[in-house]
Motif scaffolding. Structure first.
Motif, PDB file in Angstrom:
ATOM      1  N   PRO A  59      40.417  42.925  38.122  1.00 14.56           N
ATOM      2  CA  PRO A  59      41.371  43.374  37.128  1.00 14.56           C
ATOM      3  C   PRO A  59      41.976  42.327  36.267  1.00 14.56           C
ATOM      4  CG  PRO A  59      41.907  44.150  39.416  1.00 14.56           C
ATOM      5  CD  PRO A  59      40.807  43.089  39.599  1.00 14.56           C
ATOM      6  N   TRP A  62      39.138  41.655  33.655  1.00 13.82           N
ATOM      7  CA  TRP A  62      38.885  42.596  32.763  1.00 13.82           C
ATOM      8  C   TRP A  62      40.057  42.736  31.858  1.00 13.82           C
ATOM      9  CZ3 TRP A  62      38.120  47.092  36.919  1.00 13.82           C
ATOM     10  CH2 TRP A  62      36.803  47.319  37.383  1.00 13.82           C
ATOM     11  N   TRP A  63      41.380  42.799  32.172  1.00 15.56           N
ATOM     12  CA  TRP A  63      42.448  42.768  31.218  1.00 15.56           C
ATOM     13  C   TRP A  63      42.789  41.439  30.382  1.00 15.56           C
ATOM     14  CZ3 TRP A  63      43.515  47.016  29.475  1.00 15.56           C
ATOM     15  CH2 TRP A  63      43.216  48.260  30.017  1.00 15.56           C
ATOM     16  N   GLY A  66      40.554  42.711  27.840  1.00 13.49           N
ATOM     17  CA  GLY A  66      41.218  43.781  27.103  1.00 13.49           C
ATOM     18  C   GLY A  66      42.718  43.331  26.248  1.00 13.49           C
ATOM     19  N   VAL A  67      43.415  42.672  26.867  1.00 11.68           N
ATOM     20  CA  VAL A  67      44.683  42.002  26.050  1.00 11.68           C
ATOM     21  C   VAL A  67      43.998  41.331  24.518  1.00 11.68           C
ATOM     22  CG1 VAL A  67      46.632  40.446  26.034  1.00 11.68           C
ATOM     23  CG2 VAL A  67      46.153  41.882  28.039  1.00 11.68           C
ATOM     24  N   GLY A  97      47.969  37.632  28.165  1.00 11.45           N
ATOM     25  CA  GLY A  97      46.741  37.569  28.100  1.00 11.45           C
ATOM     26  C   GLY A  97      46.242  36.239  28.610  1.00 11.45           C
ATOM     27  N   LEU A 100      46.761  35.965  32.284  1.00  6.28           N
ATOM     28  CA  LEU A 100      45.750  36.988  33.164  1.00  6.28           C
ATOM     29  C   LEU A 100      44.551  36.002  32.971  1.00  6.28           C
ATOM     30  CD1 LEU A 100      46.501  40.624  31.575  1.00  6.28           C
ATOM     31  CD2 LEU A 100      46.679  39.716  33.951  1.00  6.28           C
ATOM     32  N   ALA A 206      43.270  47.898  38.823  1.00  6.19           N
ATOM     33  CA  ALA A 206      42.957  47.581  37.348  1.00  6.19           C
ATOM     34  C   ALA A 206      44.064  48.501  36.469  1.00  6.19           C
ATOM     35  CB  ALA A 206      41.930  48.151  37.011  1.00  6.19           C
ATOM     36  N   VAL A 209      47.630  46.800  36.598  1.00  6.44           N
ATOM     37  CA  VAL A 209      47.629  45.711  35.552  1.00  6.44           C
ATOM     38  C   VAL A 209      47.811  46.094  34.131  1.00  6.44           C
ATOM     39  CG1 VAL A 209      46.226  43.762  34.883  1.00  6.44           C
ATOM     40  CG2 VAL A 209      46.390  44.076  37.272  1.00  6.44           C
ATOM     41  N   ALA A 210      47.034  47.259  33.768  1.00 11.76           N
ATOM     42  CA  ALA A 210      47.144  47.851  32.585  1.00 11.76           C
ATOM     43  C   ALA A 210      48.748  48.317  32.297  1.00 11.76           C
ATOM     44  CB  ALA A 210      46.083  48.766  32.514  1.00 11.76           C
ATOM     45  N   PHE A 213      50.825  45.186  32.107  1.00 17.22           N
ATOM     46  CA  PHE A 213      50.788  44.611  30.602  1.00 17.22           C
ATOM     47  C   PHE A 213      51.647  45.531  29.615  1.00 17.22           C
ATOM     48  CE2 PHE A 213      48.178  45.470  26.711  1.00 17.22           C
ATOM     49  CZ  PHE A 213      48.706  44.191  25.896  1.00 17.22           C
ATOM     50  N   TRP A 217      54.314  43.982  27.516  1.00 17.91           N
ATOM     51  CA  TRP A 217      54.061  43.765  26.114  1.00 17.91           C
ATOM     52  C   TRP A 217      55.289  44.394  25.059  1.00 17.91           C
ATOM     53  CZ3 TRP A 217      49.548  46.483  22.986  1.00 17.91           C
ATOM     54  CH2 TRP A 217      49.478  46.020  22.021  1.00 17.91           C
TER      55      TRP A 217
END
Length: 239
Positions: A59, A62-63, A66-67, A97, A100, A206, A209-210, A213, A217
């Motif tokens: 995760p 991935w992020w 993604g970030v 980001g 992560l 995952a 974590v999203a 974020f 954020w």
């Protein structure tokens, strides 16, 4: 939709109630995912319990990408439409980001030692993730060293767009080069190659974590908006 929430007052109205919702959701999902990963998911048939580190490593990786993708979109909007909130959104995402990406690299090293016999190898996936981390650091360094915020935002946005070229390299590195990382096991033809008992905690983590974020954020964007407003007020009083 973006133009509507580009107004700081409207954004604050949305963020005020969404921030705690994302925080609670992140906490619940991460606690649930940790429980499933440690006590429900079976050990890997080859790697045993060592493979449980993937529930953090994957995760995070991935992020991390993604970030950076979110930063890229915000940077484009900032460059094209000159929306200050878009620039602040990109700036607010960068430290998250970077954290992560560092977590992905660190947990990957811990996982690599028992599996590969070394904490680090110049594998294509590892190297491209390191490049991503360096782009994050470079982006943050621009904002830290240039006092002219509009100029810093433009330069940082251009650097971000250049770094976005690295995202498909990370994603397809296992297909383009002979690497120690296994090929895609989730998004592939024929469906996921991960057993449902292992896939479920992975997806829950995952999602957690999203949500985390999103929570951090929004907090960081709100802080930067308030800081900018305070700076503008001080500048007006000084005139």
């Amino acid at each position: 939709m973006f133009s509507y929430f580009a107004n700081p007052a409207r954004f604050e109205g949305l963020a005020r109630w969404l921030t705690p919702v994302l925080g609670i959701l992140a906490l619940g999902l991460i606690v649930l995912g940790t429980y499933l990963a440690l006590f429900v998911a079976p050990p890997d048939y080859q790697q045993g319990d060592t493979a449980r580190i993937m529930y953090v490593h994957v995760p995070a990786a991935w992020w991390a990408m993604g970030v950076y993708g979110a930063m890229t979109v915000a940077s484009v909007l900032g460059l094209v439409f000159r929306h200050v909130l878009a620039d602040l959104a990109a700036r607010a995402a960068a430290p998250i980001g970077a954290s992560l990406t560092f977590l992905a690299l660190f947990t990957g090293a811990l996982w690599g030692k028992p599996m590969w016999g070394a904490y680090w190898v110049w594998d294509a996936r590892l190297t491209s993730m390191l490049v991503l981390f360096l782009f994050y650091l470079g982006y943050m360094a621009i904002h830290a060293t240039i006092d002219d915020e509009p100029l810093a935002a433009r330069i940082a946005a251009i650097v971000c767009l250049v770094g976005a070229i690295n995202l498909p390299i990370i994603k397809f590195s296992v297909d383009w080069w002979n690497t120690l990382h296994q090929p895609a096991s989730l998004l592939r033809k024929g469906g996921a190659a991960i057993h449902p008992e292992m896939l479920t905690p992975l997806l829950v983590m995952a999602a957690g974590v999203a949500a985390w974020f999103g929570y951090v954020w929004l907090l960081r964007i709100r802080t930067l908006v308030l800081r900018r407003q305070a700076f503008l007020k001080l500048a007006e009083r000084a005139r």
